[in-house]
Design a protein around this motif. Structure first.
Motif, PDB file in Angstrom:
ATOM      1  N   SER A  73       5.424  -2.385  10.609  1.00 19.80           N
ATOM      2  CA  SER A  73       6.033  -1.188  11.202  1.00 19.80           C
ATOM      3  C   SER A  73       5.414   0.071  10.616  1.00 19.80           C
ATOM      4  O   SER A  73       4.720   0.022   9.605  1.00 19.80           O
ATOM      5  N   SER A  74       5.683   1.192  11.287  1.00 21.91           N
ATOM      6  CA  SER A  74       5.209   2.507  10.810  1.00 21.91           C
ATOM      7  C   SER A  74       6.370   3.494  10.828  1.00 21.91           C
ATOM      8  O   SER A  74       7.347   3.303  11.579  1.00 21.91           O
ATOM      9  N   ALA A  75       6.218   4.562  10.061  1.00 20.31           N
ATOM     10  CA  ALA A  75       7.290   5.562   9.970  1.00 20.31           C
ATOM     11  C   ALA A  75       7.532   6.213  11.326  1.00 20.31           C
ATOM     12  O   ALA A  75       6.591   6.495  12.068  1.00 20.31           O
ATOM     13  N   ASN A 130       0.793  -1.237   0.000  1.00 20.56           N
ATOM     14  CA  ASN A 130       0.000   0.000   0.000  1.00 20.56           C
ATOM     15  C   ASN A 130       0.821   1.280   0.000  1.00 20.56           C
ATOM     16  O   ASN A 130       0.465   2.235  -0.699  1.00 20.56           O
ATOM     17  N   VAL A 131       1.885   1.314   0.798  1.00 22.37           N
ATOM     18  CA  VAL A 131       2.660   2.566   0.905  1.00 22.37           C
ATOM     19  C   VAL A 131       4.161   2.298   0.946  1.00 22.37           C
ATOM     20  O   VAL A 131       4.913   3.064   1.547  1.00 22.37           O
ATOM     21  N   GLY A 132       4.593   1.205   0.341  1.00 21.13           N
ATOM     22  CA  GLY A 132       6.013   0.853   0.428  1.00 21.13           C
ATOM     23  C   GLY A 132       6.571   0.389  -0.890  1.00 21.13           C
ATOM     24  O   GLY A 132       6.572   1.124  -1.886  1.00 21.13           O
ATOM     25  N   CYS A 133       7.035  -0.862  -0.894  1.00 20.99           N
ATOM     26  CA  CYS A 133       7.752  -1.422  -2.051  1.00 20.99           C
ATOM     27  C   CYS A 133       7.044  -1.145  -3.377  1.00 20.99           C
ATOM     28  O   CYS A 133       7.657  -0.657  -4.336  1.00 20.99           O
ATOM     29  N   ILE A 134       5.758  -1.490  -3.448  1.00 20.12           N
ATOM     30  CA  ILE A 134       5.075  -1.489  -4.746  1.00 20.12           C
ATOM     31  C   ILE A 134       4.810  -0.066  -5.270  1.00 20.12           C
ATOM     32  O   ILE A 134       5.249   0.271  -6.376  1.00 20.12           O
ATOM     33  N   PRO A 135       4.133   0.815  -4.503  1.00 20.36           N
ATOM     34  CA  PRO A 135       3.908   2.155  -5.057  1.00 20.36           C
ATOM     35  C   PRO A 135       5.205   2.939  -5.268  1.00 20.36           C
ATOM     36  O   PRO A 135       5.300   3.722  -6.219  1.00 20.36           O
ATOM     37  N   LEU A 165       5.844  14.967   5.614  1.00 16.84           N
ATOM     38  CA  LEU A 165       5.370  13.707   5.032  1.00 16.84           C
ATOM     39  C   LEU A 165       6.145  12.493   5.510  1.00 16.84           C
ATOM     40  O   LEU A 165       7.376  12.528   5.612  1.00 16.84           O
ATOM     41  N   SER A 166       5.421  11.421   5.775  1.00 16.18           N
ATOM     42  CA  SER A 166       6.060  10.115   5.961  1.00 16.18           C
ATOM     43  C   SER A 166       6.151   9.496   4.565  1.00 16.18           C
ATOM     44  O   SER A 166       5.832  10.151   3.560  1.00 16.18           O
ATOM     45  N   ASN A 167       6.497   8.229   4.503  1.00 14.02           N
ATOM     46  CA  ASN A 167       6.512   7.536   3.207  1.00 14.02           C
ATOM     47  C   ASN A 167       5.131   7.582   2.543  1.00 14.02           C
ATOM     48  O   ASN A 167       5.021   7.640   1.312  1.00 14.02           O
ATOM     49  N   ASP A 168       4.082   7.583   3.371  1.00 16.33           N
ATOM     50  CA  ASP A 168       2.716   7.599   2.835  1.00 16.33           C
ATOM     51  C   ASP A 168       2.476   8.897   2.042  1.00 16.33           C
ATOM     52  O   ASP A 168       2.177   8.866   0.842  1.00 16.33           O
ATOM     53  N   LEU A 182       8.377  18.537   3.291  1.00 18.62           N
ATOM     54  CA  LEU A 182       9.466  17.859   4.008  1.00 18.62           C
ATOM     55  C   LEU A 182       9.118  16.380   4.157  1.00 18.62           C
ATOM     56  O   LEU A 182       8.050  16.029   4.674  1.00 18.62           O
ATOM     57  N   ILE A 183      10.034  15.525   3.691  1.00 16.24           N
ATOM     58  CA  ILE A 183       9.869  14.074   3.885  1.00 16.24           C
ATOM     59  C   ILE A 183      10.761  13.670   5.053  1.00 16.24           C
ATOM     60  O   ILE A 183      11.956  13.989   5.060  1.00 16.24           O
TER      61      ILE A 183
END
Ligand code: FAD
Ligand code: NAI
Length: 475
Positions: free
Chosen positions: A155-157, A51-56, A171-174, A276-277
């Protein structure tokens, strides 16, 4: 009466859904619980990865790479065109469709393997002695029971203290995967894997990207020679990486984020950016599991304490993936999930942690498996080194992508391969040969004697193996 299962898996990321499939293949009655919800309110199994990691992230890395190739490198091939334009909304729509395909694929696999999927939050109610009660809280709430439980909650950011993610400007990775239009300036805190991958995406699309990194050594876990080569390439591309930065006050308004920091020389600096990430690592997801109800032991980071076999402090409860020790990687989570399902079935599932490959999907890509030169020196083991630059590889020249090298490290006496490190084109694919070779405890001579297709990037691996014995043919 509550539904009874042999195995309940909490979390349907790569660790959880793969564990559930393997357990079902082994004949168990399996349930998997996951709370991830998509924008339409539906279930979205696949976890952080899907959802918010490897694939996107890989979808956006691919799109942004195409854009950079078209805007900067097509003309080297004699292809010129006018009116190149960028449709960020379409890019996101494509990425979202790729994510959805993966979510749907997992739901299909659950059905195919007769796994009962619950969309909601799972938490322990009570348990012990190979009998556990797990509450599912969602649109429909119920309590189920199981003989064995696998926790794969991921895990979460990690946020900077005092600066929570608002996912609009901080921003986090999301949020970093959902920025709607290319900002003029982006700041990134942390030159780790996410910082470099997401920094590359937005730089390629036209943002001015500055990465502030606390450590003084770039990619400290990577082989020093490989990291140096990568740093040179990223800097040349225009990624501004400031090492040894100590981040201070961060002020976010609706329009800008201002970051006060001290540089490596101790001078006070200010960076003002549109977005900002923050990518400074991740924290295990254990809140809300009600782990206290069964006496599950957590460490000081909140990770579930497990032994080498992923057994927790409670017999019958196992934990895999990002929620336990070790690298936070999807394939590591998957391997642990499979091994745990096999152990529950009385088999001898095994994960060789020394053979978990790493890939950073920047351009050039960085990939490695096994030990690096610094680690071998520190361990006192005598070793030989062979390197081969892509500059001398015919396929890389034809592709127009000659940055980087393959580096092979082998035992000085036995010639067993101890580590392979790649920076360059398709490093993510090239590393698989090294993993196979090392799993079979191959020597560098074994690789050197294998016929590799010509012209191919993989010839660089063969040449690096030849270089271990100082007999490269093409360099
Ligand atoms: P997760 O994928 O985090 O899944 C855990 C699931 O459990 C989630 O769906 C969560 O909602 C659910 N959950 C949590 N608590 C509960 C509960 N109480 N009840 C029900 N459900 C719950 N790794 C790679 O190997 N390659 C990559 O290219 C890569 N790229 C990445 C890019 C980014 C931007 C990020 C952030 C990570 C990336 N990773 C990559 C890391 C990878 O995503 C993780 O290592 C992997 O997802 C871990 O899998 P997991 O199953 O342990 O947990
Ligand atoms: P990371 O651990 O890779 O990098 C974090 C970086 O932030 C480090 O370099 C660290 O020194 C720095 N840092 C920490 N605190 C800081 C501070 N206060 N100020 C400045 N710098 C600071 O973590 P990241 O990038 O958040 O990624 C998390 C994990 O997700 C990765 O370690 C990896 O396991 C996984 N991941 C894997 C990917 C892949 O396999 N390609 C892609 C993206 C993520």
């Amino acid at each position: 009466m509550s539904q009874a299962f042999d195995v309940v898996v909490i979390g349907a990321g790569p660790g959880g859904y793969v564990a559930a499939i393997r357990a079902a293949q082994l004949g168990f009655k399996v349930a998997c619980i996951d709370e991830w919800t998509n924008a339409a309110g539906g279930a979205a199994p696949g976890g952080t990865c899907t959802n918010v990691g490897c694939i996107p992230s890989k979808a956006l890395l691919q799109s942004s790479e195409h854009y950079e190739q078209a805007s900067q490198h097509f003309n080297e091939h004699g292809i010129d065109f006018k009116g190149l334009s960028l449709d960020v909304a379409k890019m996101h729509a494509r990425k979202d469709a790729v994510v959805k395909q993966n979510n749907d694929g997992i739901l299909y696999l659950f059905k195919k393997n007769k796994i009962i999927f619950f969309h909601g939050r799972g938490s322990f109610v009570s348990g012990g002695d190979n009998s556990f009660e797990v509450a599912v809280t969602g649109k429909k709430s119920e309590t189920i029971t199981s003989r064995q439980v696998i926790v794969a909650t991921g895990s979460s950011a990690r946020a900077l203290s005092g600066t929570p993610f608002d996912e609009v400007n901080v921003l986090s990775n999301d949020g970093a995967l959902r920025v709607g239009a290319v900002p003029k300036k982006i700041g990134v805190i942390g030159a780790g894997v996410i910082g470099l991958e997401m920094g590359s995406v937005w730089r390629r699309l036209g943002a001015e990207v500055t990465i502030l990194e606390g450590q003084s050594v770039f990619l400290g876990a990577v082989d020093h020679q490989i990291a140096k080569e990568a740093h040179k390439a990223f800097t040349k591309q225009g990624l501004h990486i400031e090492m040894g930065a100590t981040v201070g006050d961060i002020k976010a308004t609706s329009k800008q984020v201002s970051i006060a920091y001290t540089n490596a020389k101790g001078e006070a600096q200010k960076l003002v950016v549109d977005k900002l990430i923050v990518s400074i690592g991740r924290v295990p997801n254990t809140t809300g599991l009600n782990s206290e109800s069964i006496g599950l032991k957590l460490d000081e980071r909140g990770a579930i304490v497990v032994d080498d076999l992923c057994r927790t402090s409670v017999a019958g409860v196992w934990a895999v993936g990002d929620v336990v020790r070790g690298p936070m990687l999807a394939h590591k989570a998957e391997e642990e999930g499979v091994a745990v399902a096999e152990r529950i079935a009385g088999q001898h599932g095994h994960v060789d942690f020394n053979l978990v490959p790493w890939v950073i999907y920047t351009s050039p890509e960085i990939a490695w498996v096994g030990q690096n030169e610094g680690e071998l020196k520190a361990s006192g083991r005598a070793f030989k080194v062979g390197t081969f630059p892509f500059l001398a590889n015919g396929r890389a020249r034809a592709m127009g992508d000659t940055t980087g090298m393959v580096k092979m490290l082998a035992d000085a006496e036995t010639d067993e391969i101890l580590g392979v490190h790649v920076v360059g084109p398709m490093a993510s694919e090239l590393i698989a040969e090294a993993c196979v070779a090392m799993a079979f405890r191959a020597s560098s001579e074994d690789i050197a004697r294998i016929c590799h297709a010509h012209p191919s990037l993989s010839e660089s691996t063969k040449e690096a193996a030849l270089a271990v014995d100082k007999r490269t043919l093409n360099f």
